[in-house]
Write a protein that holds these residues in place. Structure first.
Motif, PDB file in Angstrom:
ATOM      1  N   LEU A 130       0.839  -1.210   0.000  1.00  0.00           N
ATOM      2  CA  LEU A 130       0.000   0.000   0.000  1.00  0.00           C
ATOM      3  C   LEU A 130       0.867   1.249   0.000  1.00  0.00           C
ATOM      4  CD1 LEU A 130      -2.791  -1.095   2.498  1.00  0.00           C
ATOM      5  CD2 LEU A 130      -3.072  -0.617   0.072  1.00  0.00           C
ATOM      6  N   THR A 131       1.958   1.211   0.781  1.00  0.00           N
ATOM      7  CA  THR A 131       2.861   2.367   0.814  1.00  0.00           C
ATOM      8  C   THR A 131       3.487   2.582  -0.561  1.00  0.00           C
ATOM      9  OG1 THR A 131       3.348   1.805   3.102  1.00  0.00           O
ATOM     10  CG2 THR A 131       4.807   3.393   2.060  1.00  0.00           C
ATOM     11  N   LEU A 132       3.901   1.478  -1.195  1.00  0.00           N
ATOM     12  CA  LEU A 132       4.490   1.599  -2.534  1.00  0.00           C
ATOM     13  C   LEU A 132       3.469   2.143  -3.528  1.00  0.00           C
ATOM     14  CD1 LEU A 132       6.572  -1.689  -3.027  1.00  0.00           C
ATOM     15  CD2 LEU A 132       7.400   0.604  -2.567  1.00  0.00           C
ATOM     16  N   GLY A 133       2.197   1.748  -3.312  1.00  0.00           N
ATOM     17  CA  GLY A 133       1.138   2.196  -4.212  1.00  0.00           C
ATOM     18  C   GLY A 133       0.964   3.704  -4.206  1.00  0.00           C
ATOM     19  N   LEU A 134       1.378   4.343  -3.124  1.00  0.00           N
ATOM     20  CA  LEU A 134       1.232   5.802  -3.028  1.00  0.00           C
ATOM     21  C   LEU A 134       2.400   6.544  -3.677  1.00  0.00           C
ATOM     22  CD1 LEU A 134       0.007   6.234   0.654  1.00  0.00           C
ATOM     23  CD2 LEU A 134      -1.345   6.374  -1.424  1.00  0.00           C
TER      24      LEU A 134
ATOM     25  N   ASP B  39      -5.207   6.891  -1.243  1.00  0.00           N
ATOM     26  CA  ASP B  39      -5.053   7.802  -2.381  1.00  0.00           C
ATOM     27  C   ASP B  39      -5.856   9.077  -2.192  1.00  0.00           C
ATOM     28  OD1 ASP B  39      -3.270   6.782  -4.136  1.00  0.00           O
ATOM     29  OD2 ASP B  39      -4.705   5.502  -5.185  1.00  0.00           O
ATOM     30  N   SER B  40      -7.068   8.897  -1.681  1.00  0.00           N
ATOM     31  CA  SER B  40      -7.962  10.065  -1.562  1.00  0.00           C
ATOM     32  C   SER B  40      -7.662  10.867  -0.300  1.00  0.00           C
ATOM     33  CB  SER B  40      -9.409   9.593  -1.546  1.00  0.00           C
ATOM     34  OG  SER B  40      -9.649   8.836  -0.374  1.00  0.00           O
ATOM     35  N   GLY B  41      -6.801  10.342   0.575  1.00  0.00           N
ATOM     36  CA  GLY B  41      -6.453  11.074   1.800  1.00  0.00           C
ATOM     37  C   GLY B  41      -7.471  10.916   2.910  1.00  0.00           C
ATOM     38  N   GLN B  42      -8.421   9.982   2.746  1.00  0.00           N
ATOM     39  CA  GLN B  42      -9.418   9.776   3.813  1.00  0.00           C
ATOM     40  C   GLN B  42      -8.807   9.089   5.015  1.00  0.00           C
ATOM     41  OE1 GLN B  42     -12.218   7.899   0.858  1.00  0.00           O
ATOM     42  NE2 GLN B  42     -13.692   8.668   2.335  1.00  0.00           N
ATOM     43  N   VAL B  43      -7.808   8.250   4.751  1.00  0.00           N
ATOM     44  CA  VAL B  43      -7.104   7.592   5.851  1.00  0.00           C
ATOM     45  C   VAL B  43      -5.601   7.774   5.643  1.00  0.00           C
ATOM     46  CG1 VAL B  43      -8.891   5.816   6.125  1.00  0.00           C
ATOM     47  CG2 VAL B  43      -6.880   5.319   4.750  1.00  0.00           C
ATOM     48  N   PHE B  53      -4.073   2.030  10.294  1.00  0.00           N
ATOM     49  CA  PHE B  53      -4.570   3.242   9.629  1.00  0.00           C
ATOM     50  C   PHE B  53      -5.367   4.106  10.614  1.00  0.00           C
ATOM     51  CE2 PHE B  53      -4.398  -0.344   6.766  1.00  0.00           C
ATOM     52  CZ  PHE B  53      -3.672   0.135   5.693  1.00  0.00           C
ATOM     53  N   VAL B  54      -5.337   5.392  10.357  1.00  0.00           N
ATOM     54  CA  VAL B  54      -6.174   6.296  11.144  1.00  0.00           C
ATOM     55  C   VAL B  54      -7.037   7.090  10.157  1.00  0.00           C
ATOM     56  CG1 VAL B  54      -4.362   8.085  11.265  1.00  0.00           C
ATOM     57  CG2 VAL B  54      -6.184   8.071  12.960  1.00  0.00           C
ATOM     58  N   ARG B  55      -8.314   7.201  10.512  1.00  0.00           N
ATOM     59  CA  ARG B  55      -9.252   7.917   9.649  1.00  0.00           C
ATOM     60  C   ARG B  55      -9.091   9.416   9.876  1.00  0.00           C
ATOM     61  NH1 ARG B  55     -15.217   7.372  10.929  1.00  0.00           N
ATOM     62  NH2 ARG B  55     -14.383   5.754  12.240  1.00  0.00           N
ATOM     63  N   LEU B  56      -9.106  10.198   8.825  1.00  0.00           N
ATOM     64  CA  LEU B  56      -8.936  11.651   8.956  1.00  0.00           C
ATOM     65  C   LEU B  56     -10.229  12.356   8.600  1.00  0.00           C
ATOM     66  CD1 LEU B  56      -5.496  11.959   7.138  1.00  0.00           C
ATOM     67  CD2 LEU B  56      -5.889  11.917   9.590  1.00  0.00           C
ATOM     68  N   ASN B  57     -10.509  13.419   9.328  1.00  0.00           N
ATOM     69  CA  ASN B  57     -11.689  14.225   9.012  1.00  0.00           C
ATOM     70  C   ASN B  57     -11.209  15.539   8.406  1.00  0.00           C
ATOM     71  OD1 ASN B  57     -13.493  12.351  10.137  1.00  0.00           O
ATOM     72  ND2 ASN B  57     -13.000  13.122  12.193  1.00  0.00           N
ATOM     73  N   GLY B  58     -10.941  15.514   7.135  1.00  0.00           N
ATOM     74  CA  GLY B  58     -10.465  16.713   6.449  1.00  0.00           C
ATOM     75  C   GLY B  58      -9.163  17.206   7.044  1.00  0.00           C
ATOM     76  N   ALA B  59      -9.097  18.512   7.325  1.00  0.00           N
ATOM     77  CA  ALA B  59      -7.860  19.094   7.849  1.00  0.00           C
ATOM     78  C   ALA B  59      -7.765  18.955   9.365  1.00  0.00           C
ATOM     79  CB  ALA B  59      -7.783  20.566   7.452  1.00  0.00           C
ATOM     80  N   GLU B  60      -8.851  18.500   9.990  1.00  0.00           N
ATOM     81  CA  GLU B  60      -8.874  18.374  11.450  1.00  0.00           C
ATOM     82  C   GLU B  60      -7.928  17.267  11.901  1.00  0.00           C
ATOM     83  OE1 GLU B  60     -10.996  19.600  14.209  1.00  0.00           O
ATOM     84  OE2 GLU B  60     -10.864  21.276  12.800  1.00  0.00           O
ATOM     85  N   PRO B  61      -7.000  17.553  12.809  1.00  0.00           N
ATOM     86  CA  PRO B  61      -6.159  16.455  13.302  1.00  0.00           C
ATOM     87  C   PRO B  61      -6.999  15.519  14.171  1.00  0.00           C
ATOM     88  CG  PRO B  61      -5.664  18.492  14.468  1.00  0.00           C
ATOM     89  CD  PRO B  61      -6.674  18.836  13.418  1.00  0.00           C
ATOM     90  N   PRO B  62      -6.643  14.234  14.214  1.00  0.00           N
ATOM     91  CA  PRO B  62      -7.393  13.301  15.057  1.00  0.00           C
ATOM     92  C   PRO B  62      -7.308  13.748  16.514  1.00  0.00           C
ATOM     93  CG  PRO B  62      -5.784  12.148  13.674  1.00  0.00           C
ATOM     94  CD  PRO B  62      -5.512  13.605  13.536  1.00  0.00           C
TER      95      PRO B  62
END
Lengths: 200, 191
Positions: A130-134, B39-43, B53-62
């Motif tokens: 997954l890291t490589l995929g980015l 890829d989309s930056g959601q996590v 993994f940690v889920r992100l809420n936009g620019a808000e830090p967890p």
């Protein structure tokens, strides 16, 4: 978490399995250290968790020793393999199965402990994928070889887990015999010496 | 955020194993989904390439609870140190801007916002334990006692500590700091 040790390159199937077991021992040893340092739930639950972790580490060490013996197949290894087939050959895998023990302590089966080590290693490889995929930019082509190597390792580990499920009974026998042998050797003052893992 | 429609949403911190379970054991689907979310930056991977993994809420830090859970799941040996430990025990009047944690293992990369990790040598946690140097938790993370936090900061000199005049020195036992320093000194060659 699964493995904590840096990944070092492609290996054959047995080496990969040994690495999975050793990495899992490192991870469990860290948990053990943290629990022994006083973290985690207090009281009886903590002591029970410490006992469980020690037991799991001993079984993983035993399985690692068995895997290392597979290269040269010494007499003890062949005898143990035969014993495993004889005593445990008919036992099927029950992933996540816990054995009820006296004093209310529940333990994972030896098969589940080893399978989790392989699963953790697989997930580490997949995390790398997954890291490589980015990755983006001119070096992407260079990463393709790494990606293919990791995919091959995931496939090898998947095969290893499949095979492990078929010989769950043997895993139990091997872990039981070798972990007790190691304990007796410890009582007699002989060090194990074969593993790179240090007891905390 | 749920792996598959009809399933309960994933927690804010999850592993690849959690995602696979939610996808009914379909590894490829779980990998594809994790890849899309990354890829989309959601996590975000907590410490690439580890599969946490940690889920992100936009620019808000967890929030801090999520940060601590993410650290605990990624690094079993993570401990809150330095000014972060001092402030949370009421010994410092100056709040930390980042959560300072120590881990006794190599860390290449930690992508968590609001966290700084510090490497400690093998045997560090044992030495801390021998000196009874852990005191309470920050959510799930164990925390150094105030005395041990001072001794550790003085020895490694890599963590943030508050200004001296912002410390409540009455709440620090000098003999406790000395005992902690003596235990850490046993690390010797590891330093």
């Amino acid at each position: 978490m699964g493995s904590q040790v840096k990944w070092a390159g492609p290996r054959k199937r047995t080496c990969l399995a040994i690495e999975a077991v050793e990495n899992r021992i490192v991870a469990l040893t860290e948990y053990l250290l943290v629990y022994r340092a006083g973290a985690g739930s207090p009281g009886r639950g903590r002591h029970q968790r410490i006992r469980e972790l020690r037991h799991d580490i001993a079984r993983l060490r035993a399985w690692g020793q068995y895997l290392r013996g597979a290269d040269h197949r010494p007499l003890w290894w062949r005898l143990l393999r035969r014993l495993g087939t004889w005593l445990g050959g008919a036992r099927h895998a029950r992933p996540g199965h816990r054995c009820a023990r006296r004093a209310g302590v529940q333990r994972l089966s030896a098969y589940s402990v080893v399978d989790r080590a392989y699963a953790a290693q697989m997930e580490d490889c997949q995390g790398r994928l997954l890291t490589l995929g980015l990755a983006a930019g001119p070096w992407v082509a260079d990463l393709r070889a790494s990606r293919e190597r990791l995919l091959a390792e995931v496939e090898l580990l998947r095969d290893e887990r499949r095979q492990l499920a078929e010989e769950a009974g043997r895993v139990a026998v091997v872990c039981w015999v070798l972990s007790r042998t190691a304990r007796v050797r410890g009582w007699l003052g002989f060090s194990e010496g074969s593993s790179r893992i240090m007891d905390p | 955020m749920s792996g598959e429609s009809g399933h309960p949403p994933l927690p804010a911190v999850f592993t690849l194993a959690d995602l696979k379970q939610q996808m009914g054991g379909d590894e490829q689907a779980a990998m594809d989904l994790a890849g899309r979310w990354l890829d989309s930056g959601q996590v975000r991977q907590v410490a690439p390439p580890r599969p946490v993994f940690v889920r992100l809420n936009g620019a808000e830090p967890p929030d801090e609870a999520q940060l601590c859970l993410a650290l605990a799941r990624t690094f079993p040996s993570a401990v809150v140190v330095g000014g972060s430990a001092l402030w949370r025990q009421g010994v410092s009047h100056q709040r930390d801007a980042l959560l300072h944690c120590a881990v006794a293992e190599p860390v290449d990369n930690c992508a968590l916002p609001g966290v700084r990790l510090h490497r400690r040598p093998a045997g560090w946690l044992e030495a801390v334990s021998r000196a009874d140097g852990l005191r309470g938790h920050v959510h799930q993370l164990p925390m150094l006692s105030a005395e041990m936090a001072v001794a550790d900061a003085a020895l490694f000199a890599d963590v943030w500590v508050p200004d001296r005049e912002r410390l409540d020195l009455d709440r620090l036992a000098a003999e406790g700091v000395a005992a902690a320093q003596a235990q850490l000194a046993t690390l010797g060659d590891h330093l």
